[in-house]
Design a protein around this motif. Structure first.
Motif, PDB file in Angstrom:
ATOM      1  N   GLU A  40      50.603 106.387  82.618  1.00  0.00           N
ATOM      2  CA  GLU A  40      51.756 106.348  81.375  1.00  0.00           C
ATOM      3  C   GLU A  40      52.356 107.760  81.269  1.00  0.00           C
ATOM      4  OE1 GLU A  40      51.059 103.275  78.222  1.00  0.00           O
ATOM      5  OE2 GLU A  40      49.202 104.246  78.593  1.00  0.00           O
ATOM      6  N   VAL A  41      51.595 108.778  81.572  1.00  0.00           N
ATOM      7  CA  VAL A  41      51.840 110.113  81.172  1.00  0.00           C
ATOM      8  C   VAL A  41      51.603 111.129  82.384  1.00  0.00           C
ATOM      9  CG1 VAL A  41      52.046 109.904  78.760  1.00  0.00           C
ATOM     10  CG2 VAL A  41      50.014 110.361  79.768  1.00  0.00           C
TER      11      VAL A  41
ATOM     12  N   LYS B  44      46.819 107.018  75.898  1.00  0.00           N
ATOM     13  CA  LYS B  44      47.537 106.754  77.001  1.00  0.00           C
ATOM     14  C   LYS B  44      46.711 106.660  78.030  1.00  0.00           C
ATOM     15  CE  LYS B  44      51.792 107.655  75.111  1.00  0.00           C
ATOM     16  NZ  LYS B  44      52.798 106.731  74.979  1.00  0.00           N
TER      17      LYS B  44
ATOM     18  N   ASP C 115      56.732 114.556  79.814  1.00  0.00           N
ATOM     19  CA  ASP C 115      57.007 113.232  79.129  1.00  0.00           C
ATOM     20  C   ASP C 115      56.169 113.179  77.937  1.00  0.00           C
ATOM     21  OD1 ASP C 115      58.665 112.699  81.384  1.00  0.00           O
ATOM     22  OD2 ASP C 115      57.089 111.695  82.338  1.00  0.00           O
TER      23      ASP C 115
ATOM     24  N   GLU D  97      57.828 112.786  74.011  1.00  0.00           N
ATOM     25  CA  GLU D  97      57.593 111.898  73.253  1.00  0.00           C
ATOM     26  C   GLU D  97      57.042 112.481  71.921  1.00  0.00           C
ATOM     27  OE1 GLU D  97      54.243 108.351  72.896  1.00  0.00           O
ATOM     28  OE2 GLU D  97      54.974 108.779  74.998  1.00  0.00           O
TER      29      GLU D  97
ATOM     30  N   ARG E 261      41.218 106.289  79.915  1.00  0.00           N
ATOM     31  CA  ARG E 261      42.327 106.057  78.992  1.00  0.00           C
ATOM     32  C   ARG E 261      42.149 107.561  78.161  1.00  0.00           C
ATOM     33  NH1 ARG E 261      45.142 102.719  77.843  1.00  0.00           N
ATOM     34  NH2 ARG E 261      46.704 102.856  75.813  1.00  0.00           N
TER      35      ARG E 261
ATOM     36  N   SER F  28      44.193 100.443  74.402  1.00  0.00           N
ATOM     37  CA  SER F  28      44.604 101.119  73.325  1.00  0.00           C
ATOM     38  C   SER F  28      43.364 100.634  72.026  1.00  0.00           C
ATOM     39  CB  SER F  28      45.861 101.090  73.099  1.00  0.00           C
ATOM     40  OG  SER F  28      46.125 101.934  72.111  1.00  0.00           O
TER      41      SER F  28
END
Length: 134
Positions: A62-63, A58, A68, A72, A20, A98
């Motif tokens: 996801e990224v 994230k 991107d 965001e 993460r 998260s």
């Protein structure tokens, strides 16, 4: 070795445990009581203090593209100059959620406020790793 955002994502995706990513976006600011010399250096892009303005966690998937993540960040309306990145490892094949990232992210923000940034990867607005000691 990680030298840009893309190599960061590639490295995170091949780790033995799922990752993460923690991101703290910071704006370079000059204190109100800065000297004339400090102001001149700041105008040349040197000195100042990095103030956290956005933080987010994230999963690497996801990224996958810096564009991107940058887009965001624009949606927040906060301007930033440097983003610091750290990673959290999962356990037994389970990625951190998260919720698991909230305390480490808070500690990361506080560490950056205190100027302790050596353990984080700093990236510029183009996703390139930068050296803050210059």
């Amino acid at each position: 070795m990680v030298h840009n955002y893309q190599s960061l994502i590639e490295t995170a995706l091949i780790q033995p445990e799922p990752q993460r990513l923690l991101f703290v976006f910071c704006r370079a600011e000059l204190p109100d009581d800065a000297s004339a010399g400090e102001r001149a250096a700041f105008q040349r892009g040197e000195g100042g203090a990095l103030t956290p303005v956005i933080c987010v966690d994230k999963a690497p998937a996801e990224v996958t593209r810096f564009h991107d993540l940058e887009m965001e960040s624009r949606q927040t309306g906060q301007d930033w100059d440097v983003v610091f990145v750290a990673a959290m490892s999962g356990r037994a094949g389970v990625a951190p959620a998260s919720e698991d990232a909230q305390q480490p992210l808070t500690m990361m923000v506080e560490s950056i406020r205190l100027g302790h940034v050596a353990s984080y990867l700093p990236l510029n607005r183009r996703g390139q790793a930068i050296n803050l000691d210059q």
